[in-house]
Scaffold this active site. Sequence first.
Site, mmCIF file in Angstrom:
data_model
loop_
_atom_site.group_PDB
_atom_site.id
_atom_site.type_symbol
_atom_site.label_atom_id
_atom_site.label_comp_id
_atom_site.label_asym_id
_atom_site.label_seq_id
_atom_site.Cartn_x
_atom_site.Cartn_y
_atom_site.Cartn_z
ATOM 1 N N LYS A 197 0.871 -1.188 0.000
ATOM 2 C CA LYS A 197 0.000 0.000 0.000
ATOM 3 C C LYS A 197 0.901 1.230 0.000
ATOM 4 O O LYS A 197 1.457 1.607 1.026
ATOM 5 C CB LYS A 197 -0.874 -0.013 1.253
ATOM 6 C CG LYS A 197 -2.181 0.754 1.149
ATOM 7 C CD LYS A 197 -2.076 2.228 0.825
ATOM 8 C CE LYS A 197 -1.993 3.124 2.028
ATOM 9 N NZ LYS A 197 -1.952 4.568 1.647
ATOM 10 N N GLY A 249 6.305 4.945 8.479
ATOM 11 C CA GLY A 249 5.516 6.172 8.471
ATOM 12 C C GLY A 249 5.614 6.861 9.819
ATOM 13 O O GLY A 249 6.596 6.689 10.544
ATOM 14 N N SER A 250 4.571 7.604 10.158
ATOM 15 C CA SER A 250 4.631 8.426 11.370
ATOM 16 C C SER A 250 4.375 7.593 12.625
ATOM 17 O O SER A 250 3.730 6.543 12.574
ATOM 18 C CB SER A 250 3.582 9.539 11.267
ATOM 19 O OG SER A 250 2.306 8.960 11.140
ATOM 20 N N THR A 251 4.845 8.103 13.739
ATOM 21 C CA THR A 251 4.654 7.424 15.020
ATOM 22 C C THR A 251 3.164 7.359 15.353
ATOM 23 O O THR A 251 2.676 6.338 15.850
ATOM 24 C CB THR A 251 5.463 8.146 16.113
ATOM 25 O OG1 THR A 251 6.851 8.026 15.762
ATOM 26 C CG2 THR A 251 5.250 7.549 17.479
ATOM 27 N N GLY A 254 1.650 4.628 13.392
ATOM 28 C CA GLY A 254 2.216 3.374 13.896
ATOM 29 C C GLY A 254 1.464 2.882 15.124
ATOM 30 O O GLY A 254 1.186 1.677 15.273
ATOM 31 N N GLU A 272 8.616 1.188 11.375
ATOM 32 C CA GLU A 272 9.753 2.103 11.171
ATOM 33 C C GLU A 272 9.157 3.503 11.197
ATOM 34 O O GLU A 272 8.462 3.898 10.260
ATOM 35 C CB GLU A 272 10.411 1.862 9.806
ATOM 36 C CG GLU A 272 11.014 0.497 9.614
ATOM 37 C CD GLU A 272 12.284 0.295 10.411
ATOM 38 O OE1 GLU A 272 12.863 1.300 10.882
ATOM 39 O OE2 GLU A 272 12.695 -0.854 10.567
ATOM 40 N N GLU A 403 9.313 16.362 15.059
ATOM 41 C CA GLU A 403 9.770 16.015 13.716
ATOM 42 C C GLU A 403 9.072 16.928 12.712
ATOM 43 O O GLU A 403 7.842 16.990 12.681
ATOM 44 C CB GLU A 403 9.435 14.555 13.398
ATOM 45 C CG GLU A 403 9.949 14.147 12.039
ATOM 46 C CD GLU A 403 9.616 12.701 11.692
ATOM 47 O OE1 GLU A 403 8.470 12.284 11.889
ATOM 48 O OE2 GLU A 403 10.521 12.007 11.206
HETATM 49 P P1 NAP Z 1 2.011 8.505 7.587
HETATM 50 O O1 NAP Z 1 1.028 9.576 7.472
HETATM 51 O O2 NAP Z 1 2.117 7.780 8.847
HETATM 52 O O3 NAP Z 1 1.696 7.511 6.380
HETATM 53 C C1 NAP Z 1 2.447 6.358 6.123
HETATM 54 C C2 NAP Z 1 1.587 5.382 5.360
HETATM 55 O O4 NAP Z 1 0.504 4.945 6.187
HETATM 56 C C3 NAP Z 1 0.945 5.960 4.115
HETATM 57 O O5 NAP Z 1 0.843 4.954 3.131
HETATM 58 C C4 NAP Z 1 -0.422 6.355 4.634
HETATM 59 O O6 NAP Z 1 -1.372 6.470 3.623
HETATM 60 C C5 NAP Z 1 -0.736 5.203 5.549
HETATM 61 N N1 NAP Z 1 -1.729 5.492 6.588
HETATM 62 C C6 NAP Z 1 -2.243 6.683 7.000
HETATM 63 N N2 NAP Z 1 -3.126 6.496 8.008
HETATM 64 C C7 NAP Z 1 -3.189 5.167 8.241
HETATM 65 C C8 NAP Z 1 -3.892 4.359 9.174
HETATM 66 N N3 NAP Z 1 -4.734 4.874 10.075
HETATM 67 N N4 NAP Z 1 -3.692 3.014 9.145
HETATM 68 C C9 NAP Z 1 -2.838 2.460 8.273
HETATM 69 N N5 NAP Z 1 -2.143 3.181 7.348
HETATM 70 C C10 NAP Z 1 -2.303 4.522 7.346
HETATM 71 O O7 NAP Z 1 3.475 9.008 7.274
HETATM 72 P P2 NAP Z 1 3.950 9.858 6.043
HETATM 73 O O8 NAP Z 1 3.525 11.258 6.284
HETATM 74 O O9 NAP Z 1 3.573 9.213 4.777
HETATM 75 O O10 NAP Z 1 5.529 9.733 6.169
HETATM 76 C C11 NAP Z 1 6.245 10.518 7.034
HETATM 77 C C12 NAP Z 1 6.614 9.752 8.279
HETATM 78 O O11 NAP Z 1 7.266 8.529 7.951
HETATM 79 C C13 NAP Z 1 7.580 10.496 9.127
HETATM 80 O O12 NAP Z 1 7.180 10.465 10.469
HETATM 81 C C14 NAP Z 1 8.886 9.742 8.950
HETATM 82 O O13 NAP Z 1 9.776 9.855 9.983
HETATM 83 C C15 NAP Z 1 8.434 8.367 8.728
HETATM 84 N N6 NAP Z 1 9.436 7.594 7.996
HETATM 85 C C16 NAP Z 1 10.167 6.664 8.688
HETATM 86 C C17 NAP Z 1 11.135 5.920 8.049
HETATM 87 C C18 NAP Z 1 11.918 4.889 8.808
HETATM 88 O O14 NAP Z 1 12.516 4.043 8.181
HETATM 89 N N7 NAP Z 1 11.911 4.917 10.118
HETATM 90 C C19 NAP Z 1 11.372 6.096 6.697
HETATM 91 C C20 NAP Z 1 10.613 7.055 6.016
HETATM 92 C C21 NAP Z 1 9.632 7.790 6.690
HETATM 93 P P3 NAP Z 1 -1.628 7.927 2.960
HETATM 94 O O15 NAP Z 1 -0.315 8.593 2.784
HETATM 95 O O16 NAP Z 1 -2.259 7.566 1.674
HETATM 96 O O17 NAP Z 1 -2.505 8.669 3.926
#
Ligand code: NAP
Length: 501
Positions: A197, A249-251, A254, A272, A403
């Site tokens: 996804k 993705g975000s904490t 997560g 992650e 962040e």
């Molecule tokens: P995000 O909003 O948490 O989204 C990550 C993924 O989860 C996207 O595919 C998102 O879909 C999906 N998602 C959103 N709400 C969800 C839910 N309730 N249940 C399941 N999935 C859901 O994060 P982001 O804004 O895309 O990315 C930024 C974050 O990722 C930052 O906090 C960054 O630190 C973290 N990150 C961590 C790493 C690592 O390796 N530790 C690497 C890269 C990024 P949609 O986008 O379509 O809403």
Amino acid sequence: MSELIAKKTAEAINWHARALALSVEGRAFIGGEYCSSASGQTFATINPATRQALAEVADCGELDVNRAVMAARAAFDDGRWADLAPVVRKTIMLRFAALIREHSEELALLETLDTGKPISDSLAVDIAGSAYCIQWYAEVIDKVGGEVAPLASNLVGMVTREPLGVVAAVVPWNFPLLMASWKIAPALAAGNSVILKPSEKSPLTAIRIAALAQAAGLPDGVLQVLPGAGATGRMLAEHPDVDCIAFTGSTAVGKCIMQAAAQSNLKRVWLELGGKSPNIILADCPDIAGAASAAAGGVFYNQGEMCSAGSRVLVQREIYPQFIAALQAAAMAYTPGDPLDPATRMGAIVDQIQYDKVLAYIAAGKVEAEHLGGGDVVMGETGLFITPAIFNTAANTTIAREEIFGPVCSVIVFDTFDEAIQIANNSEYGLAAAVWTSNLTTAHTMAKKLRAGTVWINCYDEGGDMNLPFGGYKQSGNGRDKSLHALEKYTELKSTLIKLS
Ligand code: NAP
Ligand code: MG
């Protein structure tokens, strides 16, 4: 591809002409074929450098999620992938990696148009790194075996690893194909069926590689790609027939995923998450200009949209004036430009929501900290571009704690070794950290005391090698991507005991 070759390749191409000629697939991939969402609903994915829509993309809902899970389950249960000889699975995955390399210019273009990141980076880092990752795990398939336990002579005890079954990989938009590869490569190598996804902000490369995997010989149903919004990811996390969810993705999200797993079927959860990583520059740093240049790259590369961003730069007081001058000079290299120009090193922020969020942090920084330059909107009539911002701040301000996921650097001055460690570890995150020093004892002692999954000494974000595990302490997550350790996330451990007499 080396960065030099990638740069030369990028320079030789008229990317704007290629972009005009590009045909973009926006449908989901389920059971070996592209299909629209069952509801027929779509969403537009945007090029943030122009604010123009690139394609309509399938918005997958519950029916699509169920269909994808059923296809993945059927493919797993009949063993069409897991039961192939390891050398056969290896050959298919090597072909998959080779096809990604063959299509690297098209994939890099898709990635740059969808995210706003510079084309040279897409080619040299995102796409090249994805192919390397898939190749790396392919090579592992027929190399890693199980164990025979040391038991009494009338017993034989085998310890083996088996695939989990159906793995859902939910990934973010900052390195779309690379983060997807870090999940799907070990999951497929271990013999699982996978549902990927991608983020709604950048779904195009994930959708495209489904066809490349199929062309490489991956059996139908082994890899699904389900574009959609957060709700699609949530449905996967809640699904009773998904065995594992691997999330980057975000904490905040997560935590939702962990709850959904707990309330459904206790599927395995690997997270992650975010970071606010400290980059500590001691007065005995071997090369201040080099450290400043790496610090600028550590926080401004990829528009600062990096989980591992060294967004807290801790500088020892004696060298503060020199270091800041060098950091400001190094930041100039990240002046935003057209992402399709191969000379550009900083592109556009991924979308309006993220752009507004970053600008709000910059505005807060101007109130709570000393603004040392940057953070300006440029080419605003065209797209979403922000110049690199630098602040001198206390350790407890909003910009120094939260962040931002954008080009904002918080410089924090410290006096002593102990103070640096205290500030560095005073965070809910623990993804990465770096230390710059000429003293071996200081380097080792700091590396041990820093509560982070990765510690770099005299470098920042040298993360390209697949041999090093990557992941976080504390609220930066659990489990590790990359390296042989990642295979453990996608397997169950089985003990088989045979009594001989
Ligand atoms: P995000 O909003 O948490 O989204 C990550 C993924 O989860 C996207 O595919 C998102 O879909 C999906 N998602 C959103 N709400 C969800 C839910 N309730 N249940 C399941 N999935 C859901 O994060 P982001 O804004 O895309 O990315 C930024 C974050 O990722 C930052 O906090 C960054 O630190 C973290 N990150 C961590 C790493 C690592 O390796 N530790 C690497 C890269 C990024 P949609 O986008 O379509 O809403
Ligand atoms: Mg987009």
